[in-house]
Design an enzyme around this catalytic site. Structure first.
Site, PDB file in Angstrom:
ATOM      1  N   LYS A  76      18.384  49.987  50.753  1.00  0.00           N
ATOM      2  CA  LYS A  76      19.316  49.750  49.646  1.00  0.00           C
ATOM      3  C   LYS A  76      19.738  51.064  48.994  1.00  0.00           C
ATOM      4  CE  LYS A  76      18.001  45.026  48.429  1.00  0.00           C
ATOM      5  NZ  LYS A  76      17.143  44.747  49.563  1.00  0.00           N
ATOM      6  N   GLU A 103      17.572  49.146  39.078  1.00  0.00           N
ATOM      7  CA  GLU A 103      18.959  48.986  38.628  1.00  0.00           C
ATOM      8  C   GLU A 103      18.992  48.352  37.245  1.00  0.00           C
ATOM      9  OE1 GLU A 103      21.186  48.092  42.888  1.00  0.00           O
ATOM     10  OE2 GLU A 103      20.690  46.438  41.547  1.00  0.00           O
ATOM     11  N   HIS A 161      14.556  34.723  41.901  1.00  0.00           N
ATOM     12  CA  HIS A 161      15.488  35.613  42.597  1.00  0.00           C
ATOM     13  C   HIS A 161      15.832  35.120  44.008  1.00  0.00           C
ATOM     14  CE1 HIS A 161      14.724  38.225  39.264  1.00  0.00           C
ATOM     15  NE2 HIS A 161      13.449  38.306  39.575  1.00  0.00           N
ATOM     16  N   ARG A 191      22.991  40.288  58.893  1.00  0.00           N
ATOM     17  CA  ARG A 191      22.543  39.135  59.672  1.00  0.00           C
ATOM     18  C   ARG A 191      23.339  37.912  59.241  1.00  0.00           C
ATOM     19  NH1 ARG A 191      19.977  36.587  55.496  1.00  0.00           N
ATOM     20  NH2 ARG A 191      18.791  37.872  54.050  1.00  0.00           N
TER      21      ARG A 191
END
Length: 632
Positions: free
Chosen positions: A118, A202, A237, A294
């Site tokens: 990421k 973040e 999440h 994917r």
């Protein structure tokens, strides 16, 4: 053009079944792989051949790269489809497949590498002009570095596994004093799930929508987007409800997000199916989250509104074919909604559930109705893998028709023997706020009182309905002394039933003729399975049994003052020692089950009397982990 005649699916469950069905429709020979405990699983029944990888855990089976490559070579498979999860975003696996002379049905390993981290992906996206959420994505993994970054961008912040997805290794941190524990837990979770503990942080956006773009690219330089999906309704999440198109998304915003997603894919030389995920705020600004290299769990809603088979597209692109349509030809017809059916307990923080599927009946097939599943009645839900049982997908000419169709499907579905989120899903889809498309990532928390109501004692109407449902299934005999229908010589028949449901018990005495006449017991949907009767009550399928109150009283267990395992799991960490005083809410034990960590905390203040488990030990549901003595 590469000729492909046979395909191995390196996965299990509903996605393996879904891929195998398309492979069969395309005339491909198919091979399934399985762990030792999955020998009789549905994906093995659907394949033309199967190979036993051995082991029970994912590490010993579905994540065992050499064993999967060997299975493909031994079975004569020419290509490997990884599905999603497991090795689907593992660049080393993609390279190993190609090195073995096989075709990897997915993107190039370089693209997986680029988007798999990421941190690296965000740097690439910045160059490609894709908007980013403020945060820290660097190599320095020291706690002090994360603390400084969190102070700079402001709390709350979101810790994310750089190599992860699916909610693993992801923690929301509200204040500085939570950071150290959250970071350590997220790192352990990320390492267990992905073999990589690298983290990023973040800014945690409040009340955003989660909108993602399905992209597809071929080997001839063509890349397009197949509209978008709204995946805002999540728990822990992880997505619970997905729909396409995103409600209220203006065509111009769809175009801008779609073009940004295509730029993201082209920046890494992408090939095949991928998803670029964005956070969308109330002002219409969107920020890149990550790219999943994917097929996504929620791809059926895109298939429903486009009429396209994305797995077939994956196979054709892997063979070297060009995309069959241009961007302007991408269909968008109607609306589709999907829900994920999990073996979990919504009333206890969605803890995963394990055990046999004593009852499992899917919705009736029909137009606009689709169920993707990988289980049948009698299957065992294992603690080793993800707890998703399947997905229900409804399509309609508009969103309301799709919503009502999905409600009907949920009402028809029946699962018993393990706890599931079936009733929880029904409450979401039936909620007025969902009907009005008031969606954001805080939906479940905001409507928690209605979606997760506190348990209440079962009322007389339930017990009466259960008794009415029980009687037709009672055994009968020509011998009057063997009958259990309340027969009495010279008197009206009278039945006395002692019923139990969970921890609740109830005794009823009545004349069967009053039940047959329809008064006063309400008819409830039910299914008899052996000595258990599964009765539907307020959306839940509850197991009802007869019991002997005298025998039950004589064998009542002695209560233990301790903390028990809420599920089958592995002990990751014990945070206390014998003799240690603890306050209410103090962390005692960390468990890992189904690739997620679960922290168990002290229910009250006390002193640790005994520790009955140690790190690395596998424990079963209900086993005592800690004996906690109440402070005086």
């Amino acid at each position: 053009m590469t000729a492909l005649h046979s395909l191995l699916v390196a996965n299990r469950g509903e996605i393996a079944c879904r891929i195998l069905r398309t492979a069969k429709a395309m005339g491909l020979a198919s091979v399934a792989v399985h762990s030792r405990i999955d020998r009789g699983a549905q994906h093995c029944q659907l394949a033309d051949a199967r190979v036993d990888l051995g082991g029970e855990s994912a590490q010993d089976s579905y994540l065992n790269i050499p064993a999967i490559i060997a299975a493909a070579q031994a079975s004569g498979a020419q290509a490997i489809h990884p599905g999603y999860g497991f090795l689907s975003e593992n660049a080393d696996f993609a390279r190993a497949v190609e090195a073995a002379g096989l075709v990897f049905i997915g993107p190039p390993a370089a693209a997986i590498d680029a988007m798999g981290s990421k941190s690296a992906a965000k740097a690439l996206m910045e160059v490609a002009g894709v908007p980013l959420v403020p945060g820290y994505h660097g190599a320095d993994q020291a706690l002090a570095t994360f603390a400084a970054a969190a102070e700079r961008i402001g709390y709350p912040v979101l810790l994310k596994a750089a190599a992860g997805g699916g909610g693993k290794g992801m923690k929301v941190v509200q204040s500085p004093d939570e950071l150290a524990e959250a970071l350590a837990s997220a790192q352990r979770e990320a390492h267990a799930a992905f073999g990589d503990a690298h983290m990023l942080v973040e800014k945690y956006l409040l009340s955003p929508r989660h909108v993602e773009i399905q992209v597809f690219a071929d080997r001839h330089g063509h890349c397009l987007y197949l509209n978008e999906r709204d995946c805002s309704i999540q728990r822990r999440h992880q997505k619970v409800v997905e729909e396409a198109p995103a409600p209220g998304l203006a065509p111009e915003l769809r175009r801008r997000m779609g073009e940004a997603a295509v730029r993201a894919a082209q920046a890494v030389g992408y090939v095949g199916a991928g998803t670029v995920e964005f956070l969308l705020d109330a002002s219409g600004q969107f920020f890149f989250m990550e790219m999943n290299t994917r097929l996504q769990v929620e791809h059926p809603v895109t298939e429903a509104i486009t009429g396209l088979d994305l797995v077939a597209w994956q196979i054709r692109v892997a063979r070297g074919e060009a995309l069959p349509i241009t961007q302007g030809e991408v269909p968008l017809h109607g609306h589709a909604i999907e829900v994920r059916l999990y073996a979990e307990d919504p009333a206890h923080d969605f803890l995963p559930a394990t055990g046999p599927l004593a009852l499992y009946r899917e919705s009736t097939p029909g137009p606009g109705r689709r169920v993707d599943s990988g289980v049948v009645e009698g299957d065992q839900v294992s603690p080793f893998y993800d707890p998703m049982l399947g997905k229900l997908i409804a399509w309609g000419e508009d969103r309301e028709q799709a919503r009502l169709r999905l409600l009907a499907m949920l009402d028809e579905f029946a699962v018993g023997g393990v706890r599931t989120n079936l009733a929880f899903l029904r409450r979401i889809i039936g909620h007025p706020a969902f009907a009005a498309a008031h969606l954001d990532t805080g939906f479940i928390e905001r409507h928690q009182a209605e979606l997760l109501p506190a348990p209440t004692p079962l009322p007389p109407a339930f017990w009466q309905g259960a008794a009415r449902a029980w009687l037709p299934g009672s055994p009968s005999s020509e011998e009057p002394w063997s009958r259990v229908d309340g027969w009495r010589a010279g008197l009206p028949a009278r039945v006395r039933l002692h019923l139990t449901c969970g921890a609740q018990q109830h005794a009823l005495s009545f004349e069967p003729s009053s039940i047959e006449a329809g008064t006063p017991a309400p008819p409830l949907p039910s299914h008899r399975r052996g000595e258990r009767l599964f009765v539907k009550w307020q959306g839940e399928w509850l197991a009802v049994q007869l019991f002997d109150p005298i025998a039950a009283a004589s064998s009542a267990p002695v209560a233990q003052g301790g903390l028990s395992a809420p599920m089958n799991a592995c002990v990751v960490r014990v945070a206390v020692e014998p003799g240690q005083p603890v306050e209410a809410g103090a962390l005692l034990v960390v468990l890992e089950a189904m690739k997620m960590e679960h922290s168990l905390r002290a229910p009250h203040a006390g002193v640790i009397k005994r520790i009955a488990a140690e790190p690395g030990e596998r424990v079963t549901e209900g086993s005592v982990l800690i004996e906690l003595e109440t402070s005086t």
